[in-house]
Design a protein around this motif. Structure first.
Motif, PDB file in Angstrom:
ATOM      1  N   SER A 249       0.854  -1.181   0.000  1.00  0.00           N
ATOM      2  CA  SER A 249       0.000   0.000   0.000  1.00  0.00           C
ATOM      3  C   SER A 249       0.890   1.232   0.000  1.00  0.00           C
ATOM      4  N   SER A 250       0.551   2.193  -0.852  1.00  0.00           N
ATOM      5  CA  SER A 250       1.343   3.426  -0.972  1.00  0.00           C
ATOM      6  C   SER A 250       2.805   3.124  -1.252  1.00  0.00           C
ATOM      7  N   GLY A 251       3.038   2.086  -2.055  1.00  0.00           N
ATOM      8  CA  GLY A 251       4.388   1.759  -2.479  1.00  0.00           C
ATOM      9  C   GLY A 251       5.220   1.010  -1.473  1.00  0.00           C
ATOM     10  N   ARG A 252       4.598   0.567  -0.355  1.00  0.00           N
ATOM     11  CA  ARG A 252       5.370  -0.103   0.695  1.00  0.00           C
ATOM     12  C   ARG A 252       4.697  -1.415   1.091  1.00  0.00           C
ATOM     13  N   TRP A 253       5.507  -2.472   1.232  1.00  0.00           N
ATOM     14  CA  TRP A 253       5.004  -3.768   1.670  1.00  0.00           C
ATOM     15  C   TRP A 253       4.976  -3.823   3.202  1.00  0.00           C
ATOM     16  N   THR A 254       3.840  -4.262   3.759  1.00  0.00           N
ATOM     17  CA  THR A 254       3.702  -4.376   5.212  1.00  0.00           C
ATOM     18  C   THR A 254       3.102  -5.730   5.571  1.00  0.00           C
ATOM     19  N   ARG A 255       3.441  -6.200   6.767  1.00  0.00           N
ATOM     20  CA  ARG A 255       2.890  -7.459   7.273  1.00  0.00           C
ATOM     21  C   ARG A 255       1.420  -7.273   7.636  1.00  0.00           C
ATOM     22  N   GLN A 256       0.609  -8.285   7.341  1.00  0.00           N
ATOM     23  CA  GLN A 256      -0.802  -8.281   7.687  1.00  0.00           C
ATOM     24  C   GLN A 256      -1.034  -9.173   8.894  1.00  0.00           C
ATOM     25  N   GLY A 257      -1.663  -8.634   9.915  1.00  0.00           N
ATOM     26  CA  GLY A 257      -1.941  -9.396  11.115  1.00  0.00           C
ATOM     27  C   GLY A 257      -3.396  -9.841  11.175  1.00  0.00           C
ATOM     28  N   GLY A 258      -3.753 -10.371  12.322  1.00  0.00           N
ATOM     29  CA  GLY A 258      -5.132 -10.756  12.557  1.00  0.00           C
ATOM     30  C   GLY A 258      -5.554 -12.054  11.914  1.00  0.00           C
ATOM     31  N   LEU A 259      -4.592 -12.856  11.412  1.00  0.00           N
ATOM     32  CA  LEU A 259      -4.957 -14.120  10.800  1.00  0.00           C
ATOM     33  C   LEU A 259      -5.557 -15.061  11.837  1.00  0.00           C
ATOM     34  N   PRO A 260      -6.604 -15.797  11.468  1.00  0.00           N
ATOM     35  CA  PRO A 260      -7.199 -16.742  12.419  1.00  0.00           C
ATOM     36  C   PRO A 260      -6.215 -17.856  12.764  1.00  0.00           C
ATOM     37  N   ASP A 261      -6.470 -18.492  13.892  1.00  0.00           N
ATOM     38  CA  ASP A 261      -5.669 -19.654  14.267  1.00  0.00           C
ATOM     39  C   ASP A 261      -5.996 -20.824  13.352  1.00  0.00           C
ATOM     40  N   ALA A 262      -4.981 -21.582  13.014  1.00  0.00           N
ATOM     41  CA  ALA A 262      -5.135 -22.809  12.236  1.00  0.00           C
ATOM     42  C   ALA A 262      -3.922 -23.674  12.544  1.00  0.00           C
ATOM     43  N   PRO A 263      -4.049 -24.998  12.451  1.00  0.00           N
ATOM     44  CA  PRO A 263      -2.915 -25.873  12.773  1.00  0.00           C
ATOM     45  C   PRO A 263      -1.683 -25.590  11.932  1.00  0.00           C
ATOM     46  N   SER A 264      -1.879 -25.107  10.703  1.00  0.00           N
ATOM     47  CA  SER A 264      -0.737 -24.761   9.864  1.00  0.00           C
ATOM     48  C   SER A 264      -1.065 -23.498   9.094  1.00  0.00           C
ATOM     49  N   ARG A 265      -0.079 -22.585   9.028  1.00  0.00           N
ATOM     50  CA  ARG A 265      -0.304 -21.323   8.330  1.00  0.00           C
ATOM     51  C   ARG A 265       0.880 -20.984   7.430  1.00  0.00           C
ATOM     52  N   ASP A 266       1.375 -21.992   6.710  1.00  0.00           N
ATOM     53  CA  ASP A 266       2.277 -21.752   5.601  1.00  0.00           C
ATOM     54  C   ASP A 266       1.406 -21.541   4.366  1.00  0.00           C
ATOM     55  N   PHE A 267       1.724 -20.536   3.563  1.00  0.00           N
ATOM     56  CA  PHE A 267       0.894 -20.240   2.389  1.00  0.00           C
ATOM     57  C   PHE A 267       1.732 -20.325   1.115  1.00  0.00           C
ATOM     58  N   HIS A 268       1.152 -20.964   0.103  1.00  0.00           N
ATOM     59  CA  HIS A 268       1.853 -21.175  -1.155  1.00  0.00           C
ATOM     60  C   HIS A 268       1.316 -20.309  -2.281  1.00  0.00           C
ATOM     61  N   ALA A 269       0.051 -19.878  -2.195  1.00  0.00           N
ATOM     62  CA  ALA A 269      -0.555 -19.124  -3.293  1.00  0.00           C
ATOM     63  C   ALA A 269      -1.567 -18.141  -2.745  1.00  0.00           C
ATOM     64  N   VAL A 270      -1.711 -17.024  -3.466  1.00  0.00           N
ATOM     65  CA  VAL A 270      -2.697 -16.008  -3.114  1.00  0.00           C
ATOM     66  C   VAL A 270      -3.394 -15.571  -4.396  1.00  0.00           C
ATOM     67  N   ALA A 271      -4.697 -15.306  -4.295  1.00  0.00           N
ATOM     68  CA  ALA A 271      -5.465 -14.775  -5.427  1.00  0.00           C
ATOM     69  C   ALA A 271      -6.482 -13.784  -4.881  1.00  0.00           C
ATOM     70  N   ILE A 272      -6.855 -12.830  -5.711  1.00  0.00           N
ATOM     71  CA  ILE A 272      -7.801 -11.792  -5.316  1.00  0.00           C
ATOM     72  C   ILE A 272      -8.965 -11.804  -6.295  1.00  0.00           C
ATOM     73  N   ASP A 273     -10.189 -11.892  -5.772  1.00  0.00           N
ATOM     74  CA  ASP A 273     -11.354 -11.926  -6.651  1.00  0.00           C
ATOM     75  C   ASP A 273     -11.765 -10.510  -7.054  1.00  0.00           C
ATOM     76  N   ASP A 274     -12.740 -10.429  -7.964  1.00  0.00           N
ATOM     77  CA  ASP A 274     -13.120  -9.129  -8.521  1.00  0.00           C
ATOM     78  C   ASP A 274     -13.797  -8.218  -7.508  1.00  0.00           C
ATOM     79  N   ALA A 275     -14.252  -8.778  -6.387  1.00  0.00           N
ATOM     80  CA  ALA A 275     -14.842  -7.966  -5.330  1.00  0.00           C
ATOM     81  C   ALA A 275     -13.806  -7.535  -4.296  1.00  0.00           C
ATOM     82  N   GLY A 276     -12.552  -7.926  -4.508  1.00  0.00           N
ATOM     83  CA  GLY A 276     -11.489  -7.550  -3.580  1.00  0.00           C
ATOM     84  C   GLY A 276     -11.210  -8.559  -2.499  1.00  0.00           C
ATOM     85  N   GLY A 277     -11.919  -9.696  -2.490  1.00  0.00           N
ATOM     86  CA  GLY A 277     -11.659 -10.738  -1.512  1.00  0.00           C
ATOM     87  C   GLY A 277     -10.326 -11.421  -1.783  1.00  0.00           C
TER      88      GLY A 277
END
Length: 417
Positions: A249-277
């Motif tokens: 945002s505004s040209g700077r990468w920042t960490r996003q917090g508030g992720l829910p708890d889950a047994p594993s939270r390694d992420f391999h892929a991200v996609a954004i839908d047309d509504a911004g989800g």
């Protein structure tokens, strides 16, 4: 944030979302003991599509009106949402294909290699609608595994790989482009701008600028990055190991917090839908287990998951056995005009047809809750303004397995299959 899918037997490794404001969502992943994961979300739940008896799928993308996925053993599969059918388009090359992308079914690219050092170390293949062709590589790409392919057009295709490799195709030839890093780059994607992410010793983000690709500042505490998505409008997101989720945002990468708890939270892929989800696919990426799918956005995402069920070999036989042979819905006694005698008759009498007992249609593709047939089978017909008895009248009612099959068939679109 929400976690629509969790604790799957295999990790989820790719996610792709149809264009539009009410899209189907596809996510693929590792073998859970019965084959690779290939899941499709309709309006009210998820359907698992069987594509192979074993192996892992590493990536998924839509091309024209079909969906492609690639993975281990040189496998490429094509799923047709119109029929629910799967076509094996495997390459025959003994490599893991980590990425697939194309402009049309006559212009499909897939990339990969063998990271264990066995040959071939590098694979770049093109499908022209008839066959796969091994594509010659620039010398700098020799013995470097390729991880992803993405582009904007047939003459603007990008590939990323080991040791900071970036390549571009201009419609005539492939050339190497300086990335400004020696860290492995696992995903490349773009919208108004282009970014690639990765890491081996340190996490890395490189972004295209008028001066070429430049390294971006990665927030402290970020682990290796695996996925990036740059939408046509809005903020790009990146994701990686140990709950590393970044937003620019505004040209700077920042960490996003508030992720829910889950047994594993390694992420391999991200996609954004047309509504911004925002959708994040992952799990335990060391063992490729404990699959999870995270969602950030305003929607309530369904969590129910069912095995695919086709009309002819699963759904119509169940309905015919329980509701047809009782004499209610088979010639010459076709109650309410609902003929379940054949698969063709079953679909013709149900899909998009108004019920005679309620305001609902008998079957609304993708929406069991709006399908009167479903309510009659579960006995909730009065809750939607219906009448009469639960079907079949007096029982015995469908088994849970048969009920799940009917629900899965409706969820996938109530296809003629």
């Amino acid at each position: 944030w929400s976690v629509p899918l969790r604790e799957l037997g295999g990790a989820l490794l790719g996610v792709w979302i149809e264009p539009g404001l009410a899209p189907s969502v596809y996510t693929v992943g590792a073998d859970d003991g019965t084959g690779p994961l290939f899941l499709r979300k309709g309006g009210e739940g998820w359907v698992r599509i069987p594509v192979a008896s074993s192996g892992t799928l590493w990536w998924v993308t839509g091309i024209e009106d079909v969906v492609y996925a690639s993975g281990t053993g040189g496998r490429v599969v094509r799923y047709d949402p119109a029929t629910g059918g799967v076509l094996d388009l495997s390459t025959g090359v003994p490599v893991t294909l980590y990425g697939v992308w194309g402009t049309s079914t006559n212009d499909v690219w897939t990339v990969g290699g063998n990271v264990d050092g066995s040959q071939p170390r590098t694979a770049l293949l093109h499908h022209d609608g008839d066959a796969w062709t091994n594509v010659p590589l620039p010398p700098e790409a020799n013995n470097r595994t390729l991880f992803k392919v993405w582009g904007t057009a047939a003459d603007d295709v990008w590939v990323c790989g080991q040791a900071g490799l970036l390549m571009h195709y201009d419609g005539a030839a492939w050339s190497v482009v300086s990335s400004g890093t020696f860290e492995s780059l696992f995903t490349v994607h773009g919208g108004p701008s282009i970014a690639a992410v990765g890491g081996s010793v340190q996490p890395a983000i490189v972004e295209k600028s008028p001066q070429g690709f430049l390294a971006a500042t990665v927030p402290a505490g970020t682990e290796t990055l695996r996925g990036v998505f740059v939408p046509q409008s809005g903020d790009p997101w990146a994701c990686g190991m140990s709950a590393s989720v970044l937003r620019r945002s505004s040209g700077r990468w920042t960490r996003q917090g508030g992720l829910p708890d889950a047994p594993s939270r390694d992420f391999h892929a991200v996609a954004i839908d047309d509504a911004g989800g925002v959708w994040l696919a992952g799990g335990n990426l060391i063992q490729n287990t404990r699959g999870v799918l995270f969602y950030f956005g305003p929607r309530t995402i369904p969590t129910a998951l069912f095995d695919q069920a086709k009309l002819r070999d699963r759904v119509q036989p169940a309905l015919h056995q329980s509701c047809g042979l009782t004499g209610c819905h088979i010639a010459p006694f076709i109650s309410e005009g609902l003929d379940l005698g054949t698969a063709a008759a079953t679909r013709l009498a149900n899909v998009g047809v108004p019920s005679r007992q309620s305001p609902l249609l008998r079957v609304v593709p993708g929406r069991p809750s709006q399908s009167y047939l479903w309510h009659k089978l579960v006995g909730s017909q009065s809750s939607v303004g219906g009448s009469g008895d639960r079907m079949p009248q007096g029982g015995p009612y469908l088994s849970q397995s048969d009920m799940d099959a009917v629900r899965a068939w409706i969820l996938e679109g109530a296809r003629d299959n």
